[in-house]
Write a protein that holds these residues in place. Structure first.
Motif, PDB file in Angstrom:
ATOM      1  N   PRO A 114       0.835  -1.207   0.000  1.00  0.00           N
ATOM      2  CA  PRO A 114       0.000   0.000   0.000  1.00  0.00           C
ATOM      3  C   PRO A 114       0.866   1.252   0.000  1.00  0.00           C
ATOM      4  O   PRO A 114       2.003   1.239   0.473  1.00  0.00           O
TER       5      PRO A 114
ATOM      6  N   ARG B 116      -8.674   8.076  -4.333  1.00  0.00           N
ATOM      7  CA  ARG B 116      -7.829   6.897  -4.133  1.00  0.00           C
ATOM      8  C   ARG B 116      -8.101   6.247  -2.779  1.00  0.00           C
ATOM      9  O   ARG B 116      -8.147   5.022  -2.656  1.00  0.00           O
TER      10      ARG B 116
ATOM     11  N   GLU C 156      -9.267   2.442  -1.897  1.00  0.00           N
ATOM     12  CA  GLU C 156      -8.493   1.565  -1.012  1.00  0.00           C
ATOM     13  C   GLU C 156      -9.337   1.074   0.160  1.00  0.00           C
ATOM     14  O   GLU C 156      -9.264  -0.094   0.551  1.00  0.00           O
TER      15      GLU C 156
END
Length: 313
Positions: free
Chosen positions: A4, A41, A45
């Motif tokens: 990540p 984003r 996620e």
């Protein structure tokens, strides 16, 4: 499995703290459009919208609320790992203002002594005693307070806590009051009207719970917002007040008779609390030690108050 992007954690912390794309952008020095792309984003996620529109402002989703403290703590811990250890401060030249949340009783009882002890070692350090209108960990978490002093409530798992001293409630009346003569009994205690200290206007408290267990109750004729106010009312009337023993330094015993309560209310633990991001800060660590020392010295002086207490019967 791809790693990540840990930079997103900093953006997540800013967004959840500000609850605003524009506010987070200002905090991180980004444009609003760049922050919007980062939020997109993050939503992907987390598989959650995180921030949603509610009228003219944005609000956190339940998932975002659950993540807020975790994100803040992770970011603080990461920064502390990468930040070089701070040197011990030169107290003679240290310039800093510490904000301490404490109630009025603590400030009146120990404020002058704490200020004197701090300035004796660090003459350029300033203390700001902020009013403690509620019990909330948000002031420590958001950095608007450096230290909080008082009885521990639900401060959350990350807040650091150090016990300073144990306190107890004692009864107070003016000198010459009928209760200042003779044996203190439960019946005599509830015979007179009382003044109660409460920031929120509640007349009941630990004393009332103990009295109810004994099958009696007191009559509260007045409520005031603080223990200093309760003491002032008791000194100028026939009302009975209950205050922490630590508040009654020698100079406050003028025109005052102090006695042990005829019911057991248990001890109170007074602690100092701080956020873990300040755990290793040398200047903050020094301040905590000064607070601990001053409170310990003041606690030892309560022996004189106990000698004034009448026999309970």
């Amino acid at each position: 499995m791809s790693e990540p992007d840990l930079n997103l954690l900093i953006a997540l912390d800013a967004l959840l703290t500000e609850e605003s794309v524009a506010g987070a952008a200002r905090r991180l020095g980004l444009s609003a459009s760049a922050m919007s792309r980062t939020l997109a984003r993050l939503r992907e996620e987390a598989d959650d919208p995180l921030l949603v529109r509610a009228g003219r402002r944005m609000v956190l989703t339940p998932c975002a609320e659950a993540l807020r403290e975790r994100a803040r703590n992770v970011v603080h811990e990461a920064r502390s790992v990468l930040r070089p250890a701070a040197p011990e401060p030169d107290l003679a030249t240290l310039r800093r203002t510490f904000t301490i949340r404490a109630n009025e009783g603590f400030v009146e009882a120990l404020g002058a002594r704490l200020i004197g002890a701090v300035n004796a070692e660090a003459p350029l350090v300033r203390l700001y005693f902020a009013p403690k209108v509620d019990k909330s960990p948000s002031y420590l978490r958001e950095g608007t307070a450096d230290l909080e002093i008082g009885v521990v409530s639900d401060m959350g798992p990350e807040v650091r806590i150090q016990a300073l001293y144990r306190d107890r409630f004692v009864g107070v009346v003016r000198s010459g009051h009928p209760l200042a003569k003779g044996k203190m009994t439960l019946q005599r205690y509830v015979q007179f009207g009382h003044v109660a200290a409460s920031r929120h206007g509640r007349a009941d408290g630990p004393v009332d719970e103990a009295l109810a267990a004994a099958g009696v109750e007191r009559e509260v004729l007045a409520m005031v917002p603080s223990f200093p106010a309760a003491l002032a009312v008791a000194r100028g009337s026939d009302l009975v007040a209950v205050v922490p023993a630590s508040y009654l330094a020698a100079e406050r015993l003028v025109n005052t008779f102090v006695f042990e309560l005829p019911v057991a209310t248990g001890q109170i633990t007074i602690s100092q609390m701080w956020h873990p991001r300040l755990e290793l800060d040398p200047a903050h660590r020094w301040l905590r030690e000064v607070v601990r020392r001053v409170c310990g010295e003041a606690r030892s002086e309560q022996v004189e108050i106990r000698r004034l207490a009448p026999e309970i019967g």
